[in-house]
Design a protein around this motif. Structure first.
Motif, mmCIF file in Angstrom:
data_model
loop_
_atom_site.group_PDB
_atom_site.id
_atom_site.type_symbol
_atom_site.label_atom_id
_atom_site.label_comp_id
_atom_site.label_asym_id
_atom_site.label_seq_id
_atom_site.Cartn_x
_atom_site.Cartn_y
_atom_site.Cartn_z
ATOM 1 N N LYS A 67 -5.275 25.621 -2.643
ATOM 2 C CA LYS A 67 -5.136 24.103 -1.998
ATOM 3 C C LYS A 67 -3.957 24.383 -0.701
ATOM 4 O O LYS A 67 -3.143 24.842 -0.831
ATOM 5 N N PRO A 68 -3.930 23.714 0.225
ATOM 6 C CA PRO A 68 -3.525 23.444 1.451
ATOM 7 C C PRO A 68 -1.840 22.337 0.584
ATOM 8 O O PRO A 68 -2.245 21.788 -0.349
ATOM 9 N N THR A 69 -0.821 23.186 1.275
ATOM 10 C CA THR A 69 0.468 22.039 0.884
ATOM 11 C C THR A 69 0.527 20.877 1.273
ATOM 12 O O THR A 69 -0.098 20.028 1.753
ATOM 13 N N GLU A 70 1.442 19.801 -0.014
ATOM 14 C CA GLU A 70 0.747 18.067 0.228
ATOM 15 C C GLU A 70 2.737 17.618 -0.239
ATOM 16 O O GLU A 70 2.384 17.925 -0.510
ATOM 17 N N LEU A 71 2.570 16.539 0.701
ATOM 18 C CA LEU A 71 3.816 15.675 0.217
ATOM 19 C C LEU A 71 3.076 14.814 -1.092
ATOM 20 O O LEU A 71 2.389 14.306 -0.902
ATOM 21 N N TYR A 72 3.614 15.030 -1.975
ATOM 22 C CA TYR A 72 3.902 14.179 -3.400
ATOM 23 C C TYR A 72 4.700 13.194 -3.492
ATOM 24 O O TYR A 72 5.726 13.144 -3.701
ATOM 25 N N ILE A 73 4.326 11.986 -3.159
ATOM 26 C CA ILE A 73 5.133 10.406 -3.659
ATOM 27 C C ILE A 73 4.988 10.664 -4.873
ATOM 28 O O ILE A 73 4.370 10.050 -5.566
ATOM 29 N N ASP A 74 6.596 10.579 -5.551
ATOM 30 C CA ASP A 74 6.692 10.949 -6.769
ATOM 31 C C ASP A 74 6.938 8.713 -7.680
ATOM 32 O O ASP A 74 6.673 8.417 -8.686
ATOM 33 N N GLU A 75 7.696 8.427 -6.338
ATOM 34 C CA GLU A 75 7.769 7.055 -7.042
ATOM 35 C C GLU A 75 8.687 5.717 -5.721
ATOM 36 O O GLU A 75 8.568 6.654 -4.530
ATOM 37 N N VAL A 76 8.313 4.767 -5.847
ATOM 38 C CA VAL A 76 8.581 4.095 -4.327
ATOM 39 C C VAL A 76 9.070 2.838 -6.056
ATOM 40 O O VAL A 76 8.405 1.840 -6.522
ATOM 41 N N GLY A 77 10.121 2.123 -4.887
ATOM 42 C CA GLY A 77 10.640 1.354 -5.575
ATOM 43 C C GLY A 77 11.382 0.105 -4.361
ATOM 44 O O GLY A 77 12.354 0.658 -4.274
ATOM 45 N N VAL A 78 10.845 -1.128 -5.087
ATOM 46 C CA VAL A 78 11.722 -2.111 -3.701
ATOM 47 C C VAL A 78 12.203 -3.076 -4.351
ATOM 48 O O VAL A 78 11.332 -4.019 -5.589
ATOM 49 N N SER A 79 13.244 -3.653 -4.396
ATOM 50 C CA SER A 79 13.501 -4.822 -5.214
ATOM 51 C C SER A 79 13.220 -6.000 -4.483
ATOM 52 O O SER A 79 12.238 -6.359 -3.860
ATOM 53 N N PRO A 80 12.792 -6.925 -5.810
ATOM 54 C CA PRO A 80 11.899 -8.455 -5.418
ATOM 55 C C PRO A 80 12.317 -9.092 -4.413
ATOM 56 O O PRO A 80 11.230 -10.000 -3.397
ATOM 57 N N ALA A 81 13.500 -9.313 -3.860
ATOM 58 C CA ALA A 81 13.940 -9.920 -3.036
ATOM 59 C C ALA A 81 13.681 -9.582 -1.990
ATOM 60 O O ALA A 81 13.119 -9.768 -0.342
ATOM 61 N N PHE A 82 12.668 -8.621 -1.217
ATOM 62 C CA PHE A 82 12.592 -7.457 -0.157
ATOM 63 C C PHE A 82 11.391 -7.180 -0.283
ATOM 64 O O PHE A 82 10.936 -6.957 1.003
ATOM 65 N N GLN A 83 10.381 -7.566 -1.730
ATOM 66 C CA GLN A 83 8.997 -7.335 -1.316
ATOM 67 C C GLN A 83 8.378 -7.829 -0.464
ATOM 68 O O GLN A 83 8.769 -9.100 -0.590
#
Length: 112
Positions: A67-83
């Motif tokens: 298959k084509p190459t893809e970007l896999y987003i492993d994780e995203v984290g944001v401090s609650p004050a900036f959500q």
């Protein structure tokens, strides 16, 4: 407060010593970060506010044999004050641009 979106590179270990709560699952180990960033196709984008990391996004270029190459987003984290302020969206936009730069052709479903 002004925020800065920044890609981490090998040697940026000192930046992750000041991290807001709930951005990462566990405390960041400098040796693990250095190993992660040294690997080809491993990327990390962070959001800095006042010199403190308040958001992070980790991704890898995933190459498939059929298959084509893809970007896999492993994780995203944001401090609650900036959500709910577009912080994650800004990091993802920066990460998607980085993925496109590194020929992750399947981001838009494009086959080569």
């Amino acid at each position: 407060m002004t925020v800065e979106i920044r890609r981490l590179y090998p040697g940026d270990d000192d930046l992750v010593m000041r991290v807001a709560d709930d951005v990462f699952d566990e405390p960041v180990r400098a040796d693990h970060l250095a190993s992660y960033l040294a690997q080809s196709g491993h990327f990390m984008i962070v959001v800095l506010a006042g010199g403190v990391i308040v958001g992070q996004c980790a991704a890898v270029i995933h190459r498939h044999p059929d298959k084509p190459t893809e970007l896999y987003i492993d994780e995203v984290g944001v401090s609650p004050a900036f959500q709910r302020q577009g912080t994650a969206r800004k990091m993802l936009d920066a990460m998607f641009a980085l993925g496109r730069e590194h020929a992750a052709k399947s981001l838009g479903g494009h086959r080569t």
